[in-house]
Design a protein around this motif. Structure first.
Motif, PDB file in Angstrom:
ATOM      1  N   VAL A  75      -1.656  12.876   2.588  1.00  0.00           N
ATOM      2  CA  VAL A  75      -2.680  12.935   3.645  1.00  0.00           C
ATOM      3  C   VAL A  75      -2.135  13.815   4.767  1.00  0.00           C
ATOM      4  CG1 VAL A  75      -4.082  11.620   5.278  1.00  0.00           C
ATOM      5  CG2 VAL A  75      -3.478  10.625   3.048  1.00  0.00           C
TER       6      VAL A  75
ATOM      7  N   GLN B 257      -2.551  15.647   8.323  1.00  0.00           N
ATOM      8  CA  GLN B 257      -3.281  15.617   9.599  1.00  0.00           C
ATOM      9  C   GLN B 257      -2.913  16.834  10.424  1.00  0.00           C
ATOM     10  OE1 GLN B 257      -3.398  11.779  11.453  1.00  0.00           O
ATOM     11  NE2 GLN B 257      -3.436  12.642  13.516  1.00  0.00           N
TER      12      GLN B 257
ATOM     13  N   ILE C 243      -3.123   8.418  12.322  1.00  0.00           N
ATOM     14  CA  ILE C 243      -1.892   8.380  11.520  1.00  0.00           C
ATOM     15  C   ILE C 243      -1.734   7.013  10.852  1.00  0.00           C
ATOM     16  CG2 ILE C 243       0.650   8.432  11.644  1.00  0.00           C
ATOM     17  CD1 ILE C 243       0.384  10.566  13.848  1.00  0.00           C
TER      18      ILE C 243
ATOM     19  N   THR D  28      -1.517   8.815   7.162  1.00  0.00           N
ATOM     20  CA  THR D  28      -1.071  10.213   7.220  1.00  0.00           C
ATOM     21  C   THR D  28       0.388  10.338   6.761  1.00  0.00           C
ATOM     22  OG1 THR D  28      -2.605  10.633   9.017  1.00  0.00           O
ATOM     23  CG2 THR D  28      -0.734  12.158   8.801  1.00  0.00           C
TER      24      THR D  28
ATOM     25  N   LEU E 194       2.117  15.801   9.059  1.00  0.00           N
ATOM     26  CA  LEU E 194       1.433  16.156  10.302  1.00  0.00           C
ATOM     27  C   LEU E 194       1.842  17.555  10.721  1.00  0.00           C
ATOM     28  CD1 LEU E 194      -0.174  15.140  12.934  1.00  0.00           C
ATOM     29  CD2 LEU E 194       2.086  14.612  13.849  1.00  0.00           C
TER      30      LEU E 194
END
Lengths: 432, 142
Positions: A127, A129, A169, A174, A177
């Motif tokens: 994931v 972000q 997050i 997440t 990042l």
């Protein structure tokens, strides 16, 4: 290990052969752009004068001013009906600049970003972000498309609102990042306030940093704070945006994709190539772009090519971390100084926070440098504060060869930096 | 024997001290004694006040760097030589005073100080029967 094994594992000879072939194709394309037609005519130059990669040096540099002077579409090398996207710089320091993309340009851009993200170990299932600003700023859409191309769940969180950022997050799990280094410290600060432990309470393991110069010490600090591996990246809107150069898992220099760019490092004053391994201004030629090719573009970023081979198996040259901008260079008492040198020294002190400001003033003909830096914590101990001030001053003098005035400040005194941090204030009056 | 003292790290800039004092005013905190020294780089503003714990929270919430420390407070009779007696008691034992300030409160001389060895200072105060004060005793005089 490689997303595009064919391109990523080319040997030096293969890279150079490919570059020459793509350079010739780019030059033919440039002859459709009004700007380059004129520029080549002025220099009595034609694409047929280029017989080798070395001949690239016959071609004049392209500068940001050229982009401004030909705003908005003067550098287009395709009919405008083939252009599907444009990005523009804010123009806060003058006329804005515009970069044009065909659909193929956007595809190749996404491929480059995906290649970078794969290189640092990100995969489908992660994931991602993105805390970059979206819109005209290329760090937004650039990472968005690249991360999606790789098949990751991509969260366009955009910039600002730190508490919401942290909520994403934790809620979305997440794992990776993208943030600028100064914002990473800010995130950690707010997490602490919210009682969130980044290691225990989040799945965050990878951080992509870049867009502002930072030191190795600052990276290690951020990694420790957030419990992540932080990878440095390099991009600029004139070269699409993110995805130009990226660190591999060795974390030792950023591979610049030489199937996309020809790299030169030149002395910012003489514009001659610097000896191998020395610091100079990065000059890039795009060789994989249709809408708006740029020849020998002066990036103003200072760096060097790291010597030697990378254990990761890629032969694409590695750029050292950016040493600042050629226009950020301070000249004090005739000595060239870059803000990053000061930062490297400051970051070695555990007592200090991450915020600092360099102010240049002059009294009569004497240049003075004041370095203000925030303390992480404050203890009521004069002798310790004085000893700390002395030690910082001594180490700075060793690094920059002149003695700055060091001022320790209470935490939170310097203005909070949410965008690109302003580290130098030059208040010197011209004496002439 | 121990009094709680707040130390505020203040920038040498017009208005920073006022900001601290205004916060105290708004929170209804009374100053008992304060001292500030002038150095080029930074100033430490040391404060003894009516509610040190509350004052500390007020400063922190306002984002001002502050620390709380324990200092000694003793009363001195208003006669020549009393301060010398007290300092001699420490000096004879080889104790160094880091900083010291004195003031009058309710007609009594008060000496506040910090040393490089808190444990041994406590012993000396006990042995020499110096008249020491704690937070409550000090506030009662104000």
């Amino acid at each position: 290990m490689y997303l595009n094994e064919e391109m990523e594992t080319l040997t030096r000879t293969e890279i150079e052969a490919l570059q020459f072939e793509r350079l010739l194709r780019t030059l033919r394309r440039c002859m459709k752009s009004p700007f380059y037609q004129k520029r080549f005519a002025e220099h009595h130059l034609s694409p047929s004068d280029i017989h080798s990669l070395d001949d690239l040096r016959k071609i004049p540099f392209t500068t940001k001013q050229d982009l401004r002077d030909n705003y908005p579409f003067g550098l287009a090398a395709v009919p405008m009906s083939e252009v599907v996207r444009l990005h523009s710089s804010s123009g806060t320091t003058g006329t804005p600049t515009v970069i044009l993309h065909t659909q193929k340009d956007l595809d190749e851009w996404a491929n480059a970003v995906a290649r970078c993200l794969y290189m640092v170990g990100l995969r489908r299932g992660d994931v991602f972000q993105n805390s970059s600003g979206y819109g005209m700023f290329t760090g937004g859409l650039g990472f968005q498309y690249g991360a999606e191309r790789l098949g990751m769940l991509t969260v366009p969180a955009a910039a600002g609102n730190t508490k919401r950022q942290i909520k994403f997050i934790t809620d979305f799990g997440t794992t990776a990042l993208h943030a600028i280094p100064s914002y990473a410290s800010r995130l950690h600060e707010v997490m602490e306030e919210m009682g969130i432990d980044p290691v225990r309470d989040t799945k965050l393991r990878t951080l992509i940093i870049g867009a502002e110069p930072h030191s190795e010490e600052q990276r290690r600090k951020i990694e420790k704070m957030l419990g992540v591996k932080a990878y440095n990246s390099f991009g600029m809107s004139e070269m699409c945006g993110p995805g130009v150069a990226f660190e591999c898992q060795e974390q030792n220099g950023m591979h610049i994709w030489e199937d996309y760019y020809i790299v030169e490092i030149v002395d910012p004053v003489t514009l001659e190539p610097v000896p191998e391994g020395e610091v100079g201004e990065l000059v890039l030629t795009t060789i994989n772009r249709e809408a708006m090719p740029l020849l020998r573009y002066r990036t103003r970023d200072l760096t060097r090519i790291l010597p030697g081979d990378c254990p990761c198996g890629r032969h694409h040259k590695r750029l050292d971390r950016m040493k600042g901008r050629s226009d950020d260079m301070m000249i004090l008492k005739g000595v060239n100084i870059f803000p990053i040198q000061i930062e490297t020294v400051l970051m070695q002190f555990d007592e200090l926070g991450t915020e600092y400001l360099i102010t240049l003033t002059n009294e009569e003909a004497n240049d003075l440098m004041t370095v203000e830096v925030e303390l992480k914590d404050f203890s009521d101990d004069y002798p310790r504060l004085q000893a700390l001030t002395r030690e910082i001053t001594r180490q700075l003098k060793d690094e920059i060869l002149l003695t700055p005035m060091v001022k320790l400040l209470p935490k939170g005194t310097l203005p909070k930096q949410e965008g690109k941090a302003v580290r130098v204030k030059d208040l010197r009056k011209t004496l002439i | 024997m121990i009094v709680h003292q707040l130390s505020v790290f203040v920038e040498n800039k017009s208005g920073t001290l006022l900001r601290v004092l205004d916060l105290f005013k708004d929170a209804g905190i009374q100053l008992i004694a304060t001292t500030i020294s002038d150095t080029v780089e930074y100033g430490i503003y040391r404060i003894i006040c009516s509610e040190p714990a509350k004052a500390y929270d007020v400063l922190r919430e306002a984002g001002i760097s502050a620390s709380m420390s324990e200092v000694f407070a003793i009363t001195l009779d208003n006669h020549p030589g009393r301060a010398a007696d007290a300092v001699r008691a420490l000096a004879e034992e080889g104790i160094c005073i880091s900083y010291l300030y004195t003031f009058l409160l309710g007609g009594k001389g008060i000496m506040v100080f910090r040393t490089d060895d808190a444990e041994r200072t406590k012993e000396i105060i006990r042995c020499k029967q110096l008249a020491s004060l704690d937070d409550a005793a000090l506030l009662a005089l104000a």
